[in-house]
Design an enzyme around this catalytic site. Structure first.
Site, mmCIF file in Angstrom:
data_model
loop_
_atom_site.group_PDB
_atom_site.id
_atom_site.type_symbol
_atom_site.label_atom_id
_atom_site.label_comp_id
_atom_site.label_asym_id
_atom_site.label_seq_id
_atom_site.Cartn_x
_atom_site.Cartn_y
_atom_site.Cartn_z
ATOM 1 N N GLY A 216 48.116 -49.726 -65.118
ATOM 2 C CA GLY A 216 48.576 -48.524 -64.570
ATOM 3 C C GLY A 216 49.226 -48.609 -63.066
ATOM 4 N N GLY A 218 48.747 -48.604 -58.946
ATOM 5 C CA GLY A 218 47.890 -49.240 -57.741
ATOM 6 C C GLY A 218 48.126 -50.440 -57.191
ATOM 7 C CB ILE A 220 44.923 -54.459 -59.145
ATOM 8 C CG1 ILE A 220 44.005 -54.733 -57.854
ATOM 9 C CG2 ILE A 220 44.799 -55.541 -60.110
ATOM 10 C CD1 ILE A 220 42.326 -54.728 -58.194
ATOM 11 C CD GLU A 239 46.295 -44.627 -70.432
ATOM 12 O OE1 GLU A 239 45.765 -44.352 -71.625
ATOM 13 O OE2 GLU A 239 45.782 -44.739 -69.221
ATOM 14 N N GLY A 337 42.357 -43.679 -70.718
ATOM 15 C CA GLY A 337 42.492 -44.766 -71.985
ATOM 16 C C GLY A 337 41.924 -45.973 -71.608
ATOM 17 C CE LYS A 362 30.622 -45.703 -50.162
ATOM 18 N NZ LYS A 362 29.012 -44.984 -50.158
#
Length: 433
Positions: A216, A218, A220, A239, A337, A362
């Protein structure tokens, strides 16, 4: 040749007049991401407020723009999120919106089972000479929505790319349409930090040439894309089509020539993020856009040798239960997915599934590797499906490992400052001696 200009002009109106069609009790929706038409949605919000409508529902997937369905200012319309972006996430946690639990691959069939869908609103590319409108970067659910909806409304935008494949809407099926030529969002990419680069390096070592990849957006995934540039003859079956994937194609690392399914084709279900991606889609005969029930079907994915799936997680426990959609009881996203690709990749000959995340959250105060998941945390990927886990401290394959072996491997992936505490918890539960 048929003349579609005259009926096009007859059906052309304004976003405001389209919104006025909506009545109390209607169930509406759009396909994923860029399918949501900003002009119609803004007009719909005003219409709901002015006419004091009630019980209007709007179903979304990866919401990207503000809308009344996810705002307390418009109590007459309620959003139903199938996978949340920031607006839906906030609204769900405020108690003013709802969620639809689902695997991504099952969403089209669930749409077919809905009692009613009174209207769908789609942003589309301009009409072609045959009277067809391309849904462009959004092919995931459009086919299912078009079959189910009682009424189809379009917002034509000349910035929407036209895909060669993927769903089309014919003018004859359209209730009404409007034009709104606004630029698509071009989201800035995250800066790659050392943690993301280190995680990506572990993953890249496990991915051989000629693999087929899915990931996807981001930090990483972007770092993984950078780390894969020296690979050869990679393929894409995903996807979500991302900018880092387009970069791999441009760099020559992705050729799709060794794929066993859709040889020579980049295969995806939707795209989101940058103008570079949208330009890549436009009339590209080397790109196949397909519905999500096919793209994400594990029985399809398993047929693709050396399938490599890379996804993220929020936390994991000693058993290998992975939470990727909540922070305790706090809603964050959805299953999406992840499980589809985890299962498909593990079944693929030579395939691997990677769930990758920084070891802490955090600002380093919380370990993502835990003895038990946070109270209320949703299990996204089960302990029986999990494969490779990756943090900046290493990579571990949990498949075929006992609870004790998994626990030791996960503790080694945890931030050093949390390892003593994790060892204590493991010994207290008699998991390790």
């Amino acid at each position: 040749m048929n003349d579609y200009v005259t009926p096009y002009e007859a059906k052309k109106t304004t976003p405001e007049k389209i919104a006025q069609h909506v009545e109390s009790g209607w169930v509406c929706g759009s396909d994923i991401g860029l399918s949501a038409p900003p002009g119609i949605i803004a007009a719909l919000d005003e219409h709901v407020g002015e006419k004091d409508l009630a019980d209007v529902y709007y179903h979304t997937l990866l919401d990207w723009l503000p809308m009344g369905a996810y705002s307390e200012e418009y109590p007459g319309i309620t959003g139903v999120s199938w996978f949340s972006g920031g607006f839906a996430r906030k609204a769900v946690n405020q108690g003013i919106a709802d969620v639809m639990p689902s695997y991504f691959r099952d969403m089209p069939s669930l749409i077919g089972e809905q009692n009613q869908i009174d209207a769908i609103f789609l942003a589309v590319a301009p009409m072609d000479e045959f009277g067809n409108f391309s849904t462009g970067p959004s092919a995931a659910l459009s086919e299912a929505l078009l079959k189910k909806a009682k009424r189809i409304y379009l917002e034509v935008n000349n910035h929407i790319p036209r895909s060669v494949t993927g769903p089309v809407v014919h003018l004859s099926d359209v209730e009404a349409l409007c034009e709104n030529h606004v630029k698509l969002p071009d989201y800035p990419r995250p800066e790659l930090d050392m943690v993301s680069k280190q995680i990506a390096s572990y993953i890249a070592e496990e991915i051989p040439d000629e693999s087929v990849i899915q990931f996807g957006i981001g930090a990483i995934p972007d770092a993984v894309g950078l780390a894969l540039r020296e690979k050869r003859d990679l393929g894409i079956h995903t996807e979500m089509l991302t900018e880092s994937m387009v970069e791999l194609i441009d760099a020559g690392a992705v050729t799709n020539e060794k794929k066993t399914l859709h040889r020579g084709q980049t295969v995806a279900s939707f795209a989101f993020g940058s103008k570079r991606v949208y330009d890549f889609i436009h009339e590209n005969e080397a790109l196949t856009m397909l519905p999500i029930q096919y793209i994400n079907d594990p029985s399809i994915i398993r047929q693709i040798p050396s399938f490599m799936s890379i996804n993220s997680a929020i936390e994991i426990d000693f058993f290998g239960q992975v939470c990727a959609e909540s922070m305790g009881t706090m809603h964050f996203s959805g299953t999406g997915g992840q499980v589809d690709f985890v299962r498909g990749a593990v079944l693929s000959p030579g395939g691997k599934s990677f769930l990758a995340f920084p070891s802490t959250a955090k600002d380093g105060t919380v370990s993502r590797i835990k003895a038990i998941l946070s109270p209320g945390a949703i299990v996204t990927t089960s302990k029986n499906d999990v494969n490779y886990i990756v943090t900046e401290y290493g990579i571990a394959n949990l498949r075929g490992k006992t609870l004790g072996q998994r626990t030791k491997a996960l503790i080694d992936l945890a931030h050093p400052k949390f390892r003593e505490e994790l060892i204590f918890e493991a010994k207290k539960r008699n998991i390790i001696l």
